[in-house]
Motif scaffolding. Sequence first.
Motif, PDB file in Angstrom:
ATOM      1  N   PRO A 349       0.809  -1.221   0.000  1.00 45.77           N
ATOM      2  CA  PRO A 349       0.000   0.000   0.000  1.00 45.77           C
ATOM      3  C   PRO A 349       0.844   1.275   0.000  1.00 45.77           C
ATOM      4  CG  PRO A 349      -0.811  -1.565   1.635  1.00 45.77           C
ATOM      5  CD  PRO A 349       0.523  -2.063   1.173  1.00 45.77           C
ATOM      6  N   SER A 350       0.205   2.375  -0.394  1.00 47.55           N
ATOM      7  CA  SER A 350       0.836   3.695  -0.394  1.00 47.55           C
ATOM      8  C   SER A 350      -0.093   4.703   0.268  1.00 47.55           C
ATOM      9  CB  SER A 350       1.122   4.161  -1.833  1.00 47.55           C
ATOM     10  OG  SER A 350       2.064   3.334  -2.479  1.00 47.55           O
ATOM     11  N   THR A 351       0.501   5.706   0.888  1.00 43.93           N
ATOM     12  CA  THR A 351      -0.256   6.827   1.435  1.00 43.93           C
ATOM     13  C   THR A 351       0.388   8.116   0.943  1.00 43.93           C
ATOM     14  OG1 THR A 351      -0.830   5.559   3.423  1.00 43.93           O
ATOM     15  CG2 THR A 351      -1.095   7.955   3.512  1.00 43.93           C
ATOM     16  N   LEU A 352      -0.388   8.912   0.225  1.00 44.52           N
ATOM     17  CA  LEU A 352       0.077  10.179  -0.327  1.00 44.52           C
ATOM     18  C   LEU A 352      -0.589  11.298   0.467  1.00 44.52           C
ATOM     19  CD1 LEU A 352      -0.373   9.342  -4.145  1.00 44.52           C
ATOM     20  CD2 LEU A 352       1.420   8.586  -2.560  1.00 44.52           C
ATOM     21  N   THR A 353       0.208  12.198   1.046  1.00 45.98           N
ATOM     22  CA  THR A 353      -0.337  13.236   1.918  1.00 45.98           C
ATOM     23  C   THR A 353       0.105  14.623   1.454  1.00 45.98           C
ATOM     24  OG1 THR A 353       1.567  13.079   3.414  1.00 45.98           O
ATOM     25  CG2 THR A 353      -0.337  11.691   3.909  1.00 45.98           C
ATOM     26  N   GLY A 354      -0.522  15.644   2.066  1.00 41.34           N
ATOM     27  CA  GLY A 354      -0.128  17.027   1.828  1.00 41.34           C
ATOM     28  C   GLY A 354      -0.678  17.642   0.566  1.00 41.34           C
ATOM     29  N   VAL A 355      -1.727  17.040  -0.018  1.00 39.52           N
ATOM     30  CA  VAL A 355      -2.186  17.517  -1.327  1.00 39.52           C
ATOM     31  C   VAL A 355      -3.680  17.836  -1.354  1.00 39.52           C
ATOM     32  CG1 VAL A 355      -0.331  16.513  -2.709  1.00 39.52           C
ATOM     33  CG2 VAL A 355      -2.268  15.081  -2.062  1.00 39.52           C
ATOM     34  N   ALA A 356      -4.217  18.325  -0.246  1.00 37.92           N
ATOM     35  CA  ALA A 356      -5.630  18.725  -0.240  1.00 37.92           C
ATOM     36  C   ALA A 356      -5.912  19.780  -1.292  1.00 37.92           C
ATOM     37  CB  ALA A 356      -6.023  19.247   1.143  1.00 37.92           C
ATOM     38  N   HIS A 357      -4.894  20.617  -1.606  1.00 39.56           N
ATOM     39  CA  HIS A 357      -5.102  21.688  -2.590  1.00 39.56           C
ATOM     40  C   HIS A 357      -5.370  21.167  -3.998  1.00 39.56           C
ATOM     41  CE1 HIS A 357      -0.813  20.707  -2.713  1.00 39.56           C
ATOM     42  NE2 HIS A 357      -0.763  21.218  -3.924  1.00 39.56           N
ATOM     43  N   LEU A 358      -5.111  19.873  -4.242  1.00 42.73           N
ATOM     44  CA  LEU A 358      -5.380  19.318  -5.577  1.00 42.73           C
ATOM     45  C   LEU A 358      -6.872  19.284  -5.898  1.00 42.73           C
ATOM     46  CD1 LEU A 358      -2.903  16.329  -6.025  1.00 42.73           C
ATOM     47  CD2 LEU A 358      -2.598  18.745  -6.559  1.00 42.73           C
ATOM     48  N   ARG A 359      -7.695  19.439  -4.892  1.00 44.45           N
ATOM     49  CA  ARG A 359      -9.141  19.492  -5.156  1.00 44.45           C
ATOM     50  C   ARG A 359      -9.514  20.745  -5.947  1.00 44.45           C
ATOM     51  NH1 ARG A 359      -9.146  17.130   0.356  1.00 44.45           N
ATOM     52  NH2 ARG A 359      -9.921  14.995   0.124  1.00 44.45           N
ATOM     53  N   LEU A 360      -8.592  21.700  -6.041  1.00 45.82           N
ATOM     54  CA  LEU A 360      -8.855  22.969  -6.721  1.00 45.82           C
ATOM     55  C   LEU A 360      -8.041  23.110  -8.004  1.00 45.82           C
ATOM     56  CD1 LEU A 360      -8.733  25.205  -3.520  1.00 45.82           C
ATOM     57  CD2 LEU A 360     -10.781  24.418  -4.719  1.00 45.82           C
ATOM     58  N   HIS A 361      -7.462  22.026  -8.494  1.00 47.52           N
ATOM     59  CA  HIS A 361      -6.655  22.090  -9.719  1.00 47.52           C
ATOM     60  C   HIS A 361      -7.552  21.983 -10.959  1.00 47.52           C
ATOM     61  CE1 HIS A 361      -2.177  21.663  -8.540  1.00 47.52           C
ATOM     62  NE2 HIS A 361      -2.840  22.311  -7.604  1.00 47.52           N
ATOM     63  N   GLU A 362      -6.970  21.551 -12.083  1.00 52.84           N
ATOM     64  CA  GLU A 362      -7.737  21.479 -13.331  1.00 52.84           C
ATOM     65  C   GLU A 362      -9.069  20.762 -13.119  1.00 52.84           C
ATOM     66  OE1 GLU A 362      -3.627  22.298 -14.917  1.00 52.84           O
ATOM     67  OE2 GLU A 362      -4.545  21.467 -13.123  1.00 52.84           O
ATOM     68  N   THR A 363      -9.045  19.753 -12.280  1.00 49.98           N
ATOM     69  CA  THR A 363     -10.259  19.124 -11.759  1.00 49.98           C
ATOM     70  C   THR A 363      -9.971  18.805 -10.295  1.00 49.98           C
ATOM     71  OG1 THR A 363     -11.880  17.367 -12.130  1.00 49.98           O
ATOM     72  CG2 THR A 363      -9.570  16.750 -12.335  1.00 49.98           C
ATOM     73  N   ASP A 364     -10.928  18.232  -9.585  1.00 49.38           N
ATOM     74  CA  ASP A 364     -10.657  17.731  -8.235  1.00 49.38           C
ATOM     75  C   ASP A 364      -9.868  16.445  -8.422  1.00 49.38           C
ATOM     76  OD1 ASP A 364     -10.663  16.392  -5.802  1.00 49.38           O
ATOM     77  OD2 ASP A 364     -12.700  16.999  -5.281  1.00 49.38           O
ATOM     78  N   ARG A 365      -8.551  16.563  -8.396  1.00 49.83           N
ATOM     79  CA  ARG A 365      -7.709  15.427  -8.762  1.00 49.83           C
ATOM     80  C   ARG A 365      -7.819  14.266  -7.777  1.00 49.83           C
ATOM     81  NH1 ARG A 365      -2.383  18.722 -11.114  1.00 49.83           N
ATOM     82  NH2 ARG A 365      -3.149  18.793 -13.268  1.00 49.83           N
ATOM     83  N   LEU A 366      -8.067  14.552  -6.523  1.00 52.54           N
ATOM     84  CA  LEU A 366      -8.172  13.459  -5.549  1.00 52.54           C
ATOM     85  C   LEU A 366      -9.430  12.635  -5.809  1.00 52.54           C
ATOM     86  CD1 LEU A 366      -6.990  15.199  -2.262  1.00 52.54           C
ATOM     87  CD2 LEU A 366      -5.643  14.006  -4.006  1.00 52.54           C
ATOM     88  N   ALA A 367     -10.553  13.307  -6.027  1.00 56.99           N
ATOM     89  CA  ALA A 367     -11.795  12.591  -6.324  1.00 56.99           C
ATOM     90  C   ALA A 367     -11.686  11.862  -7.658  1.00 56.99           C
ATOM     91  CB  ALA A 367     -12.977  13.562  -6.348  1.00 56.99           C
ATOM     92  N   ALA A 368     -11.091  12.505  -8.653  1.00 51.04           N
ATOM     93  CA  ALA A 368     -10.991  11.891  -9.984  1.00 51.04           C
ATOM     94  C   ALA A 368     -10.113  10.649  -9.963  1.00 51.04           C
ATOM     95  CB  ALA A 368     -10.440  12.921 -10.983  1.00 51.04           C
ATOM     96  N   LEU A 369      -8.953  10.717  -9.306  1.00 54.36           N
ATOM     97  CA  LEU A 369      -8.070   9.551  -9.224  1.00 54.36           C
ATOM     98  C   LEU A 369      -8.744   8.409  -8.486  1.00 54.36           C
ATOM     99  CD1 LEU A 369      -4.749  11.425  -8.432  1.00 54.36           C
ATOM    100  CD2 LEU A 369      -5.134   9.965 -10.434  1.00 54.36           C
ATOM    101  N   THR A 370      -9.437   8.714  -7.389  1.00 60.32           N
ATOM    102  CA  THR A 370     -10.138   7.684  -6.627  1.00 60.32           C
ATOM    103  C   THR A 370     -11.176   6.982  -7.499  1.00 60.32           C
ATOM    104  OG1 THR A 370      -9.806   8.903  -4.568  1.00 60.32           O
ATOM    105  CG2 THR A 370     -11.566   7.267  -4.589  1.00 60.32           C
ATOM    106  N   LYS A 371     -11.983   7.762  -8.178  1.00 61.89           N
ATOM    107  CA  LYS A 371     -13.055   7.188  -8.999  1.00 61.89           C
ATOM    108  C   LYS A 371     -12.504   6.356 -10.147  1.00 61.89           C
ATOM    109  CE  LYS A 371     -17.138   8.492 -11.737  1.00 61.89           C
ATOM    110  NZ  LYS A 371     -16.699   7.913 -13.028  1.00 61.89           N
ATOM    111  N   GLU A 372     -11.549   6.909 -10.870  1.00 65.22           N
ATOM    112  CA  GLU A 372     -11.085   6.226 -12.081  1.00 65.22           C
ATOM    113  C   GLU A 372     -10.279   4.963 -11.782  1.00 65.22           C
ATOM    114  OE1 GLU A 372     -12.380   7.049 -14.970  1.00 65.22           O
ATOM    115  OE2 GLU A 372     -13.452   8.561 -13.787  1.00 65.22           O
TER     116      GLU A 372
END
Length: 446
Positions: A349-372
């Motif tokens: 497993p991996s844990t990626l932290t410190g990137v809450a601001h990605l929700r405000l990038h070109e898309t909500d990257r955290l939600a998009a990566l999770t879904k896809e």
Amino acid sequence: MAPNPADTALWPAPHATGAVDATVHVPGSKSVTNRALILAALASEPGWLRRPLRSRDTLLMAGALRTMGVGIEETVSSSSSVAGDPDGSGEAWRVIPSGLHGPATVDVGNAGTVMRFLPPVAALADGPIRFDGDPRSYERPLHGVIDGLRALGARIDDDGRGALPLTVHGSGALDGGPVSIDASSSSQFVSALLLSAPRFNQGVEVRHTGATLPSLPHIRMTVDMLRAVGAQVDTPESGGEPNVWRVTPGALLGRDLTIEPDLSNAQPFLAAALVTGGRVTIPDWPARTTQPGDRLREIFTEMGGSCELTEYGLEFTGSGSIHGIDVDLSEVGELTPGIAAVAALADSPSTLTGVAHLRLHETDRLAALTKEINELGGDVTETADGLHIRPRTLHGGTFHTYEDHRMATAGAIIGLAVKDVRIENVATTAKTLPDFPDLWAGMLGN
């Protein structure tokens, strides 16, 4: 208007049948190109940009500066004998500063550097400059730039939105001086004010008041590039106050600058070596750089690869195994999609932290990566400030990109190891990495 077929077509992500062994010439850095364009436009004399990135974001920046009166002449050489390009570096842009003026309308597309870096330039223009862009650009935070410019003396009409569309009513000059902003949602707020500050009557003192500040390497890049054209900049790293940057007013020099390869755009190709147990060489990888993508050497080595930096460039080799990683990506958030794609193929497993601001990038990257990734059979969970990724056996399917170039390249990485992955709108990679499908196919020998 009917959609462009390239935007809706599903691109079959190539599946690797063996270890890659390739040399990939990665185009120039978007971050460096767009900063260099602004500094050249504000200089007191003409300058050259060699090997600039020619992509949607950089062409939007160049086009915007032209609408405000800056001369940008493009040359392309096929040999070192072409006039104006003595080192034979290919494309070169000659930037000829002039009096900035409106009225003009700027199309920012969905480029954070354009929508954030240019309003301070527009405040120095004589006349109104209107900013508009893609629908997603209306949702991206801009308040730090708008509020900061108003505090420094600019007049901006945004109907109270703190976002696009807006009009900057330039008066030909800006007082400048001290200003406090919250740049927690984007380090570009700080860079935006620093880049134009030498032309402000009093320079600028930017004080960041928020609890966090993402992507610090990009601010360091801005500072280094300002100093390289003659600006005096005091920073926290140079003995100044924490979270305070000061720029002294003064003339900027015209430079002859060769743009470094975009190290963040090298990510999918280095990932290909890691995923396939192969080898990829990126020519001209700089020995010293402020680009966040340089951190890939450390991160991908920890995930199972090895690298050697030579005079020719970076040679990265995969071991045939991919290991999970626990990593704080707050300074290199743009690398998250590619790291998440590799982590989905790892043996732990991996844990990626410190990137809450990605929700405000070109898309909500955290939600998009999770879904896809999950729709391909993965097990990704969003956390407050990142992702937790548990590797699972993945299967084919459609990988949606949300008009986000880094989502598209993340899907391509997964496709190397998983058959029948189809990337929706791979053309969105043209935002920062033109001809990605051809570069990808060439790496694989297709």
